[in-house]
Design an enzyme around this catalytic site. Sequence first.
Site, PDB file in Angstrom:
ATOM      1  N   PHE A 140       0.860  -1.190   0.000  1.00 18.77           N
ATOM      2  CA  PHE A 140       0.000   0.000   0.000  1.00 18.77           C
ATOM      3  C   PHE A 140       0.890   1.230   0.000  1.00 18.77           C
ATOM      4  O   PHE A 140       1.739   1.389   0.867  1.00 18.77           O
ATOM      5  CB  PHE A 140      -0.938   0.034   1.214  1.00 18.77           C
ATOM      6  CG  PHE A 140      -1.850   1.233   1.169  1.00 18.77           C
ATOM      7  CD1 PHE A 140      -2.968   1.252   0.338  1.00 18.77           C
ATOM      8  CD2 PHE A 140      -1.568   2.366   1.920  1.00 18.77           C
ATOM      9  CE1 PHE A 140      -3.789   2.373   0.263  1.00 18.77           C
ATOM     10  CE2 PHE A 140      -2.395   3.493   1.854  1.00 18.77           C
ATOM     11  CZ  PHE A 140      -3.504   3.494   1.026  1.00 18.77           C
ATOM     12  N   ASP A 225       9.218   2.403   1.801  1.00 18.46           N
ATOM     13  CA  ASP A 225       8.053   3.155   2.252  1.00 18.46           C
ATOM     14  C   ASP A 225       7.868   2.852   3.732  1.00 18.46           C
ATOM     15  O   ASP A 225       7.369   1.791   4.106  1.00 18.46           O
ATOM     16  CB  ASP A 225       6.824   2.730   1.436  1.00 18.46           C
ATOM     17  CG  ASP A 225       5.541   3.428   1.899  1.00 18.46           C
ATOM     18  OD1 ASP A 225       5.528   3.996   3.013  1.00 18.46           O
ATOM     19  OD2 ASP A 225       4.543   3.380   1.150  1.00 18.46           O
ATOM     20  N   LYS A 254       2.731   9.651   8.443  1.00 21.10           N
ATOM     21  CA  LYS A 254       1.931   9.296   9.629  1.00 21.10           C
ATOM     22  C   LYS A 254       2.436   9.866  10.971  1.00 21.10           C
ATOM     23  O   LYS A 254       1.989  10.906  11.394  1.00 21.10           O
ATOM     24  CB  LYS A 254       1.743   7.786   9.688  1.00 21.10           C
ATOM     25  CG  LYS A 254       0.842   7.299   8.538  1.00 21.10           C
ATOM     26  CD  LYS A 254       0.251   5.924   8.771  1.00 21.10           C
ATOM     27  CE  LYS A 254      -0.903   5.648   7.836  1.00 21.10           C
ATOM     28  NZ  LYS A 254      -0.540   5.073   6.546  1.00 21.10           N
TER      29      LYS A 254
HETATM   30  C1  LIG Z   1      -0.821   5.308   5.139  1.00 20.01           C
HETATM   31  C2  LIG Z   1       0.197   4.869   4.152  1.00 20.01           C
HETATM   32  C3  LIG Z   1       0.459   5.596   2.985  1.00 20.01           C
HETATM   33  C4  LIG Z   1      -0.373   6.791   2.559  1.00 20.01           C
HETATM   34  O1  LIG Z   1      -0.264   7.843   3.440  1.00 20.01           O
HETATM   35  P1  LIG Z   1      -1.324   9.067   3.352  1.00 20.01           P
HETATM   36  O2  LIG Z   1      -0.800  10.040   4.359  1.00 20.01           O
HETATM   37  O3  LIG Z   1      -2.657   8.513   3.688  1.00 20.01           O
HETATM   38  O4  LIG Z   1      -1.250   9.585   1.965  1.00 20.01           O
HETATM   39  C5  LIG Z   1       1.497   5.184   2.171  1.00 20.01           C
HETATM   40  N1  LIG Z   1       2.223   4.099   2.489  1.00 20.01           N
HETATM   41  C6  LIG Z   1       1.998   3.375   3.591  1.00 20.01           C
HETATM   42  C7  LIG Z   1       2.864   2.192   3.889  1.00 20.01           C
HETATM   43  C8  LIG Z   1       0.962   3.717   4.457  1.00 20.01           C
HETATM   44  O5  LIG Z   1       0.707   2.973   5.529  1.00 20.01           O
END
Ligand SMILES: *Cc1c(COP(=O)(O)O)cnc(C)c1O
Length: 403
Positions: A140, A225, A254
């Site tokens: 994701f 990520d 986050k």
């Molecule tokens: C939450 C998340 C995102 C997206 O972040 P947003 O601030 O909602 O755009 C991208 N990568 C990972 C692994 C995430 O958990």
Amino acid sequence: MNTTSEQWIERGDKHIATTYGRYPLVAVKGEGCWLWDAEGKKYLDFLAGVAVNNLGHCHPNVVKALQKQAETLIHCSNYYHIPSQIELAEILCNNSFGDRVFFCNSGAEANEAAMKLVRKHSADNHGNDRFEVITALASFHGRTIGTISATGQDAVRKGFTPVVPGFKYVPFGDIEAMANAVSEKTCAVMLEPVQGEGGVNVAPAGYLQAVRELCDKHNLLLVFDEVQVGCGRTGKLFAYQHDDVAPDIMTLAKALAGGPPIGAMVATETAAATFVPGTHGSTFGGNPLMSTAAVAAMNTLINDGVLDNCVAMGAYLRDKLEQLSQRYSFAGDVRGRGLILGMKLDIPGADIVNAAMAKGLLINCTAGSVLRFVPPLIVSREEIDTAMEILDEVLSAINVENG
Ligand SMILES: *Cc1c(COP(=O)(O)O)cnc(C)c1O
């Protein structure tokens, strides 16, 4: 007269975009690991804004920093130099592999920056026809057109095609599949060291090193990520630090500012050098208010024993979850690292999440059947005990129903 939860929900249903399947909880106040609804009912928050509130709700250091900065300077353009942004970049680089940081406002934006950077770096160094990025299935990376293109789940792209071309998806943890996916068009690999939304999947031992070697062999940039698992969540400041490996680029968001919205892309000097004035930007990225909050949050994380608590409480919670899992036939594998833990079920998790909420425990379910536990890293043993008592009650009710 106070507006009731029911009234808020009715009003929201008329004008808020219907992008979320929301639980019937109207959140009005938070402190530490606790969240309150409009009726004053208190919930133990083991979702923590999906791994955003790593320091708990309204951590005093973050609140104080925000208050002071709000009275001094909230926003100014990135045409000028911003002291708190500079301090934050120093903290991130001094505590990671990184040399330079680009600031933005969310995880998706951090990944967009990373994807632009790997393409430009490749164009600058290897010519124009080398743009493919390999990512993992069940990954994701966000909800923009670019990041749904990167995300290895068909469901997020449904209805939004054509998406951005140039992504290949391979099973997470399978180095053979990744090696086979590399072509003369490949420029980078992007992975989560622990897949959060995909069901709390930890990279198998040796996998990230093998990916690093593969990248070095083919001159590919490696992007981690760490939007969900960075900033202390796994018990180290960054999740890649559990393995003997460093990426070229890491994305954060986050928990970075302890609640307020911010995103960052951390890169090595070599990778970052490809961005020059005019190649990328963000109006709000690294603004004084968010940067100041992030400096306070990162300093708290690093200096106040939060990581040690995460390691200790992570082990404690994992042990409790394993004990529960052994007692219920429909509960299986407990996995994760630090305080991102998942419990795999043989049944859908939605009813359990709802029943736990009714009893005052907030959790969620990813990948359909994996209960996810991401409490604040400041969680106490007593709070974990309370949460596990509630979960036990909820699971035993399911057991009875199923005979
Ligand atoms: C939450 C998340 C995102 C997206 O972040 P947003 O601030 O909602 O755009 C991208 N990568 C990972 C692994 C995430 O958990």
